[in-house]
Design an enzyme around this catalytic site. Structure first.
Site, mmCIF file in Angstrom:
data_model
loop_
_atom_site.group_PDB
_atom_site.id
_atom_site.type_symbol
_atom_site.label_atom_id
_atom_site.label_comp_id
_atom_site.label_asym_id
_atom_site.label_seq_id
_atom_site.Cartn_x
_atom_site.Cartn_y
_atom_site.Cartn_z
ATOM 1 N N HIS A 1 9.568 20.973 26.019
ATOM 2 C CA HIS A 1 10.364 22.150 26.397
ATOM 3 C C HIS A 1 9.561 23.026 27.376
ATOM 4 O O HIS A 1 9.386 24.222 27.173
ATOM 5 C CB HIS A 1 10.762 22.959 25.145
ATOM 6 C CG HIS A 1 12.043 23.732 25.344
ATOM 7 N ND1 HIS A 1 13.035 23.796 24.399
ATOM 8 C CD2 HIS A 1 12.476 24.478 26.381
ATOM 9 C CE1 HIS A 1 14.027 24.555 24.848
ATOM 10 N NE2 HIS A 1 13.698 24.981 26.052
ATOM 11 N N THR B 1 17.003 18.814 30.915
ATOM 12 C CA THR B 1 16.137 19.974 30.695
ATOM 13 C C THR B 1 16.974 21.124 30.143
ATOM 14 O O THR B 1 16.545 22.276 30.206
ATOM 15 C CB THR B 1 15.446 20.431 32.009
ATOM 16 O OG1 THR B 1 16.449 20.700 32.977
ATOM 17 C CG2 THR B 1 14.471 19.402 32.533
ATOM 18 N N SER B 2 18.190 20.821 29.628
ATOM 19 C CA SER B 2 19.032 21.929 29.137
ATOM 20 C C SER B 2 18.806 22.154 27.643
ATOM 21 O O SER B 2 17.943 22.965 27.270
ATOM 22 C CB SER B 2 20.500 21.709 29.494
ATOM 23 O OG SER B 2 20.967 20.485 28.975
ATOM 24 N N ALA C 1 10.030 23.123 30.826
ATOM 25 C CA ALA C 1 10.615 23.341 32.160
ATOM 26 C C ALA C 1 10.517 24.792 32.618
ATOM 27 O O ALA C 1 10.445 25.068 33.809
ATOM 28 C CB ALA C 1 12.066 22.884 32.178
ATOM 29 N N GLU D 1 13.180 20.379 17.575
ATOM 30 C CA GLU D 1 11.914 20.569 18.292
ATOM 31 C C GLU D 1 10.863 21.181 17.390
ATOM 32 O O GLU D 1 11.146 22.189 16.745
ATOM 33 C CB GLU D 1 12.147 21.453 19.521
ATOM 34 C CG GLU D 1 13.019 20.756 20.562
ATOM 35 C CD GLU D 1 13.249 21.571 21.832
ATOM 36 O OE1 GLU D 1 12.676 22.675 21.956
ATOM 37 O OE2 GLU D 1 14.011 21.097 22.682
ATOM 38 N N ILE E 1 20.553 27.140 37.378
ATOM 39 C CA ILE E 1 19.557 26.065 37.498
ATOM 40 C C ILE E 1 20.110 24.908 38.347
ATOM 41 O O ILE E 1 19.435 24.405 39.243
ATOM 42 C CB ILE E 1 19.090 25.583 36.103
ATOM 43 C CG1 ILE E 1 18.402 26.745 35.367
ATOM 44 C CG2 ILE E 1 18.154 24.386 36.218
ATOM 45 C CD1 ILE E 1 18.082 26.484 33.909
HETATM 46 P P1 NAD Z 1 24.180 29.042 33.685
HETATM 47 O O1 NAD Z 1 24.967 29.756 32.665
HETATM 48 O O2 NAD Z 1 23.790 29.766 34.937
HETATM 49 O O3 NAD Z 1 24.946 27.717 34.131
HETATM 50 C C1 NAD Z 1 25.591 26.848 33.254
HETATM 51 C C2 NAD Z 1 26.686 26.146 34.029
HETATM 52 O O4 NAD Z 1 27.275 25.172 33.175
HETATM 53 C C3 NAD Z 1 27.812 27.084 34.483
HETATM 54 O O5 NAD Z 1 28.058 26.931 35.868
HETATM 55 C C4 NAD Z 1 29.024 26.628 33.674
HETATM 56 O O6 NAD Z 1 30.230 26.745 34.398
HETATM 57 C C5 NAD Z 1 28.671 25.174 33.429
HETATM 58 N N1 NAD Z 1 29.343 24.605 32.259
HETATM 59 C C6 NAD Z 1 29.628 25.184 31.068
HETATM 60 N N2 NAD Z 1 30.255 24.316 30.252
HETATM 61 C C7 NAD Z 1 30.363 23.154 30.958
HETATM 62 C C8 NAD Z 1 30.906 21.882 30.660
HETATM 63 N N3 NAD Z 1 31.483 21.632 29.476
HETATM 64 N N4 NAD Z 1 30.830 20.926 31.604
HETATM 65 C C9 NAD Z 1 30.241 21.153 32.801
HETATM 66 N N5 NAD Z 1 29.733 22.360 33.154
HETATM 67 C C10 NAD Z 1 29.786 23.330 32.233
HETATM 68 O O7 NAD Z 1 22.881 28.500 32.946
HETATM 69 P P2 NAD Z 1 21.504 28.062 33.616
HETATM 70 O O8 NAD Z 1 20.626 29.258 33.778
HETATM 71 O O9 NAD Z 1 21.777 27.207 34.786
HETATM 72 O O10 NAD Z 1 20.871 27.215 32.409
HETATM 73 C C11 NAD Z 1 21.447 25.997 31.950
HETATM 74 C C12 NAD Z 1 20.820 25.628 30.616
HETATM 75 O O11 NAD Z 1 19.436 25.291 30.816
HETATM 76 C C13 NAD Z 1 20.735 26.818 29.641
HETATM 77 O O12 NAD Z 1 21.893 26.976 28.914
HETATM 78 C C14 NAD Z 1 19.571 26.471 28.753
HETATM 79 O O13 NAD Z 1 20.055 25.807 27.626
HETATM 80 C C15 NAD Z 1 18.748 25.514 29.598
HETATM 81 N N6 NAD Z 1 17.402 26.025 29.874
HETATM 82 C C16 NAD Z 1 16.338 25.228 29.543
HETATM 83 C C17 NAD Z 1 15.042 25.652 29.804
HETATM 84 C C18 NAD Z 1 13.858 24.776 29.478
HETATM 85 O O14 NAD Z 1 12.744 25.280 29.381
HETATM 86 N N7 NAD Z 1 14.024 23.484 29.323
HETATM 87 C C19 NAD Z 1 14.819 26.912 30.375
HETATM 88 C C20 NAD Z 1 15.923 27.698 30.707
HETATM 89 C C21 NAD Z 1 17.203 27.235 30.452
#
Ligand code: NAD
Length: 307
Positions: free
Chosen positions: A281, A231-232, A283, A262, A153
């Protein structure tokens, strides 16, 4: 297949079910349109080989009831709902759909950045209340965006904002300089990112290392004009600390698509602040995104079946 949303969201579901059937699967489609409870899962899982799942809670009892299960494919990214160790001990493979919904979440994140910057939601409230006050916003062009967590993302977001001439800094301790150079971004420490950025956008997974990673100390480093977008997952930004920072002008504003609970209780203090933009939620919720996630699961199921 259980889905935590109406089946109509996945407009291509029928063709995906047909594809699975053509590969010899008997597909059982749960029609509840929500995550199943522990007792419901215990009832439906016996005899099931593969579960395409939402965030159904895989408790120990559920795991014990899954007598034939060999694969849990989570439609989405976070797999907090499954005890991976317990699954591995039972020989159950757990997969998710990394990357499949990344652009969907990234475009929503950018939408939140834009809405905060140009005060779009605020203006709507003003007009709907019968007033015609033209609120002053700022421009997003040329500003500095700090991305915390440069995975699917975070990377999609950085690509998306390239047309806005934004200066991008990234904090991701698992990323090396070579990969950073390939993406044309600058790796910095978390304090540096917080100090310099006009926008701070959080894209890390939720785990014990990221829980409360943005708290009082971190917010205090940010610019008073900075905007925070999450949005995480809810627990990554400490909500009490964020409330204090927003109330006391430590940062300008925040957009939150996720909460530690939530839905948040109606009297949640963050919902009362005028400089907070909230969404439910949302996104990842587009028809295109849902189809992509389901397609990724179906592909995984077929790949695993093919060995
Ligand atoms: P991803 O696994 O591809 O990327 C996560 C990144 O975070 C990785 O590059 C990792 O190295 C980095 N990371 C891990 N721990 C870290 C730390 N302590 N400090 C800094 N960086 C760190 O995941 P993604 O697909 O990019 O998704 C990210 C998050 O978004 C998901 O875990 C999920 O919780 C959330 N998400 C939310 C929605 C929504 O509807 N709001 C939808 C999908 C995903």
């Amino acid at each position: 297949i259980t889905q935590p949303w109406p089946a109509s969201y996945v407009t291509e579901l029928d063709s995906m079910v047909s594809l699975l059937e053509s590969r010899g699967f008997e597909v059982v489609l749960d029609k509840s349109e929500r995550n199943l409870t522990e007792s419901e899962l215990i009832k439906v899982l016996p005899g099931i080989d593969v579960h395409i799942a939402g965030v159904d809670q895989y408790t120990d009892k559920v795991m014990a009831a899954a007598d034939k299960l060999s694969l849990i494919c989570r439609i989405g990214v976070g797999v907090e709902n499954v005890n991976i160790e317990a699954a591995s001990a039972k020989g159950i493979l757990v997969t998710n759909t990394p990357g499949a919904g990344a652009e969907t979440v990234a475009e929503f994140t950018f939408g939140l950045m834009m809405a905060l910057t140009r005060r779009i939601a605020v203006s709507q409230e003003v007009v709907r209340s019968g007033k015609w006050n033209r609120s002053m916003g700022r421009s997003i062009i040329g500003k500095k965006l700090g991305i915390i967590g440069f995975g699917n993302i975070g990377a999609a977001l950085s690509k998306m904002v390239s047309g806005f001439n934004m200066n991008i800094v990234v904090y991701d301790p698992y990323m090396n300089a070579e990969t950073a150079a390939k993406h044309g971004i600058q790796l910095v420490s978390l304090p540096e990112l917080l100090r310099e950025s006009d926008y701070v956008s959080v894209h890390v997974p939720f785990n014990s290392g990221t829980e409360n990673m943005i708290g009082q100390k971190e917010l205090a480093l940010m610019k008073p004009s900075a905007m925070l977008i999450n949005t995480s997952r809810g627990g990554i930004v400490n909500e009490a600390a964020l409330h204090d920072a927003l109330k006391n002008g430590i940062i300008d504003s925040a957009a939150l698509d996720v909460f530690s609970q939530e839905p948040p209780p109606p009297d949640h203090p963050l919902l009362k602040l005028p400089n907070v933009l909230v969404t439910a939620h949302n996104a990842g919720t587009t028809y295109e995104g849902r189809n992509k996630l389901m397609e990724a699961c179906v592909r995984t199921v077929i790949d695993v079946a093919d060995g």
